[in-house]
Design a protein around this motif. Sequence first.
Motif, PDB file in Angstrom:
ATOM      1  N   PRO A   1       1.140  -0.913   0.206  1.00 56.40           N
ATOM      2  CA  PRO A   1      -0.177  -0.133  -0.092  1.00 56.40           C
ATOM      3  C   PRO A   1       1.211   1.179  -0.107  1.00 56.40           C
ATOM      4  N   LEU A   2       1.683   1.105   0.625  1.00 60.22           N
ATOM      5  CA  LEU A   2       2.981   2.562   0.759  1.00 60.22           C
ATOM      6  C   LEU A   2       2.370   3.494   0.788  1.00 60.22           C
TER       7      LEU A   2
ATOM      8  N   ARG B   1      10.346   7.248   7.784  1.00 59.94           N
ATOM      9  CA  ARG B   1       8.670   6.221   8.182  1.00 59.94           C
ATOM     10  C   ARG B   1       8.490   5.296   7.057  1.00 59.94           C
ATOM     11  N   THR B   2       8.743   5.798   5.730  1.00 51.46           N
ATOM     12  CA  THR B   2       8.617   5.330   5.108  1.00 51.46           C
ATOM     13  C   THR B   2      10.062   4.221   4.611  1.00 51.46           C
ATOM     14  N   GLU B   3      11.017   4.110   5.032  1.00 55.38           N
ATOM     15  CA  GLU B   3      12.062   3.764   4.865  1.00 55.38           C
ATOM     16  C   GLU B   3      11.208   2.426   5.919  1.00 55.38           C
ATOM     17  N   ALA B   4      11.214   3.076   6.584  1.00 57.65           N
ATOM     18  CA  ALA B   4      11.050   1.722   7.704  1.00 57.65           C
ATOM     19  C   ALA B   4       9.810   0.566   6.788  1.00 57.65           C
ATOM     20  N   ALA B   5       8.336   1.486   6.130  1.00 56.64           N
ATOM     21  CA  ALA B   5       7.904   0.954   5.235  1.00 56.64           C
ATOM     22  C   ALA B   5       8.582  -0.027   4.319  1.00 56.64           C
ATOM     23  N   LEU B   6      10.183   0.323   3.330  1.00 57.54           N
ATOM     24  CA  LEU B   6      10.115  -0.542   2.385  1.00 57.54           C
ATOM     25  C   LEU B   6      11.533  -1.814   3.005  1.00 57.54           C
ATOM     26  N   GLN B   7      11.759  -1.820   4.288  1.00 58.66           N
ATOM     27  CA  GLN B   7      13.056  -2.708   4.730  1.00 58.66           C
ATOM     28  C   GLN B   7      12.183  -4.175   3.968  1.00 58.66           C
TER      29      GLN B   7
ATOM     30  N   ALA C   1      13.704  -3.252  -4.020  1.00 60.82           N
ATOM     31  CA  ALA C   1      13.386  -2.434  -4.870  1.00 60.82           C
ATOM     32  C   ALA C   1      11.872  -2.874  -4.934  1.00 60.82           C
ATOM     33  N   LEU C   2      11.644  -0.830  -4.890  1.00 56.23           N
ATOM     34  CA  LEU C   2      10.110  -0.667  -5.171  1.00 56.23           C
ATOM     35  C   LEU C   2      10.362  -0.219  -7.009  1.00 56.23           C
ATOM     36  N   VAL C   3       8.895  -0.396  -7.135  1.00 54.89           N
ATOM     37  CA  VAL C   3       8.842  -0.946  -8.485  1.00 54.89           C
ATOM     38  C   VAL C   3       7.237  -0.334  -9.016  1.00 54.89           C
ATOM     39  N   CYS C   4       7.243   0.273 -10.009  1.00 59.03           N
ATOM     40  CA  CYS C   4       6.601   0.628 -10.264  1.00 59.03           C
ATOM     41  C   CYS C   4       6.971   1.690 -11.861  1.00 59.03           C
ATOM     42  N   PRO C   5       5.961   2.282 -12.755  1.00 61.81           N
ATOM     43  CA  PRO C   5       6.134   3.102 -13.670  1.00 61.81           C
ATOM     44  C   PRO C   5       6.761   4.725 -13.481  1.00 61.81           C
ATOM     45  N   THR C   6       7.917   4.775 -14.462  1.00 62.70           N
ATOM     46  CA  THR C   6       8.710   5.847 -14.124  1.00 62.70           C
ATOM     47  C   THR C   6       7.862   6.750 -14.309  1.00 62.70           C
ATOM     48  N   VAL C   7       7.532   7.292 -15.776  1.00 64.57           N
ATOM     49  CA  VAL C   7       6.240   8.283 -15.964  1.00 64.57           C
ATOM     50  C   VAL C   7       5.036   7.918 -16.673  1.00 64.57           C
ATOM     51  N   PRO C   8       4.099   8.296 -15.573  1.00 62.74           N
ATOM     52  CA  PRO C   8       2.438   7.452 -16.088  1.00 62.74           C
ATOM     53  C   PRO C   8       1.608   7.992 -17.426  1.00 62.74           C
ATOM     54  N   ILE C   9       3.152   8.205 -18.816  1.00 62.36           N
ATOM     55  CA  ILE C   9       2.608   8.278 -19.840  1.00 62.36           C
ATOM     56  C   ILE C   9       3.408   7.980 -20.593  1.00 62.36           C
TER      57      ILE C   9
ATOM     58  N   SER D   1      15.605   2.644  -3.938  1.00 65.08           N
ATOM     59  CA  SER D   1      15.394   2.122  -3.295  1.00 65.08           C
ATOM     60  C   SER D   1      15.874   3.826  -2.075  1.00 65.08           C
ATOM     61  N   VAL D   2      16.108   2.956  -0.879  1.00 61.53           N
ATOM     62  CA  VAL D   2      16.219   4.349   0.430  1.00 61.53           C
ATOM     63  C   VAL D   2      17.622   4.965   0.015  1.00 61.53           C
ATOM     64  N   ALA D   3      18.122   5.820   0.784  1.00 64.13           N
ATOM     65  CA  ALA D   3      19.580   6.579   0.497  1.00 64.13           C
ATOM     66  C   ALA D   3      20.446   5.337   1.077  1.00 64.13           C
ATOM     67  N   GLY D   4      21.596   5.499  -0.102  1.00 60.33           N
ATOM     68  CA  GLY D   4      22.738   4.360   0.235  1.00 60.33           C
ATOM     69  C   GLY D   4      22.878   3.043  -0.075  1.00 60.33           C
ATOM     70  N   ASP D   5      21.529   3.101  -0.659  1.00 57.80           N
ATOM     71  CA  ASP D   5      21.191   1.188  -1.130  1.00 57.80           C
ATOM     72  C   ASP D   5      21.878   1.226  -2.880  1.00 57.80           C
ATOM     73  N   ASP D   6      22.492   2.351  -3.283  1.00 58.65           N
ATOM     74  CA  ASP D   6      23.146   2.209  -4.693  1.00 58.65           C
ATOM     75  C   ASP D   6      22.845   0.665  -5.139  1.00 58.65           C
ATOM     76  N   ALA D   7      24.343   0.275  -3.832  1.00 61.74           N
ATOM     77  CA  ALA D   7      24.879  -0.976  -4.481  1.00 61.74           C
ATOM     78  C   ALA D   7      24.156  -1.968  -5.010  1.00 61.74           C
ATOM     79  N   ARG D   8      23.169  -2.316  -3.798  1.00 60.84           N
ATOM     80  CA  ARG D   8      21.917  -3.351  -4.039  1.00 60.84           C
ATOM     81  C   ARG D   8      21.090  -3.102  -4.891  1.00 60.84           C
ATOM     82  N   LEU D   9      20.857  -2.090  -4.799  1.00 60.78           N
ATOM     83  CA  LEU D   9      19.756  -1.607  -6.408  1.00 60.78           C
ATOM     84  C   LEU D   9      20.165  -1.285  -7.594  1.00 60.78           C
ATOM     85  N   ALA D  10      21.679  -1.603  -7.653  1.00 61.33           N
ATOM     86  CA  ALA D  10      22.424  -1.780  -8.931  1.00 61.33           C
ATOM     87  C   ALA D  10      22.172  -3.445  -9.218  1.00 61.33           C
TER      88      ALA D  10
END
Length: 447
Positions: A286-287, A354-360, A364-372, A427-436
Amino acid sequence: MTFLPPLAELRQRIAAGALTHEALIEQVLDGASAPEAAHVFTRLYPEAARAAARHADAMQAAGVPLPPLAGLPVSVKDLYDVAGETTLAGSVVCEGEAPAARDAAAVARLRRQGAAIVGKTNMTEFAFSGVGINPHRGTPRNPADAQVARIPGGSSSGAAVSVALGLAVGALGSDTGGSIRIPAALCGLVGFKNTQRRTPRDGAFELARSLDTVCAMARTVEDCLAMDSAIADAPLAVRRRDGVAGLRLAVPRALMFDGAEPAVGRAVERALARLSAAGALVVELPLNELAEIARINAPGGFSPVEAAAVHRHRIAVRRGDFDPRVAARIDLGMAVSAADYIAMQDRRRDWIARTEAALQGFDALVCPTVPITAPAIDDLKASDDAFFKANGLLLRNTFAINFLDGCAFSLPCQAPGELPVGLMLASVAGDDARLASAALAVEAALA
């Protein structure tokens, strides 16, 4: 579109003697003067690019190992200082201001890697929109559609088109609310918005200091990582995965999918289905925190408030030289009090926690980059209502990640023959390597 081959393939061709760095640079310089490249560059550096290419060829001939970008064409957004030049940032307002004393940190690092910087690229005035239209210097046409002149996305408009036309292997841009990922999505490229603190902002023209990020786009995730390693002066410690099996991907349906064009919805759902079939754990999340952003970012918003601090003296004396659509947003920031600005910062810090806690627990969070998909240039030039509606939609999803101080990739996910659509992994701040690591695996799964 006429992409250059990925870096690894270019390196193989050069090592095999099928191509030289200098020949590639000549090809690029010829292409930069072609009609389809109109409005892409604001300045070219032919002699400097040729010199970098010749040096790389000499090193290659001597058997010296080369850095990934050495002798290869790279473009730089007209937001970055180049020694001896006035940084215009897509404007006419800054004409006549003092030239830069030194290169921006990111530009200097690209030079140290031996990159052949072919030119500075066009952009939205002062990086203040996701559309890419520039009334002063023209708007580069999105190469994805030969029939309709569509926006490239912004603010790194010329940066994206330089890569899409095969005039650069990578483009140094910036991302305050989506300015790397939006044009990457609309032009069929990969864009990587790293965590803000990973790359130095010295010598980058400021839009909003709380959000501005120095970052790059290219044809592939691997090539984006090469650009990122150069400008960060350190490679990410990326773990190479064998497929997407076991990746936990959070899909926030609320807000991020609202108002999605059917073509975007189909492409993203198709991508999610392929990832799920390949073993990724695609979980609807839900986020609800996402729905709070508009309230927290009011009144005014970080970008207008902080841009007002940058431009208040210029707009007082040269208002008529500003793009009126940019000036209108700076005006919004002028009206915000210091107390309201501090309250916005406090609310944002609480929201990030609060958002970082929800994403633990998610990769990765996945969605359209842009909706159009990319709208027609003429439609948005003709109507303020159409312009601001499109701008709001283009920035909505990507801005959430800047607001989070997070990191994100946009990966192309359209089928052949369709207009480009971006799939955002964040993803959250500092998570660049795992996201890559996740982005490399997802890119391979969608290939």
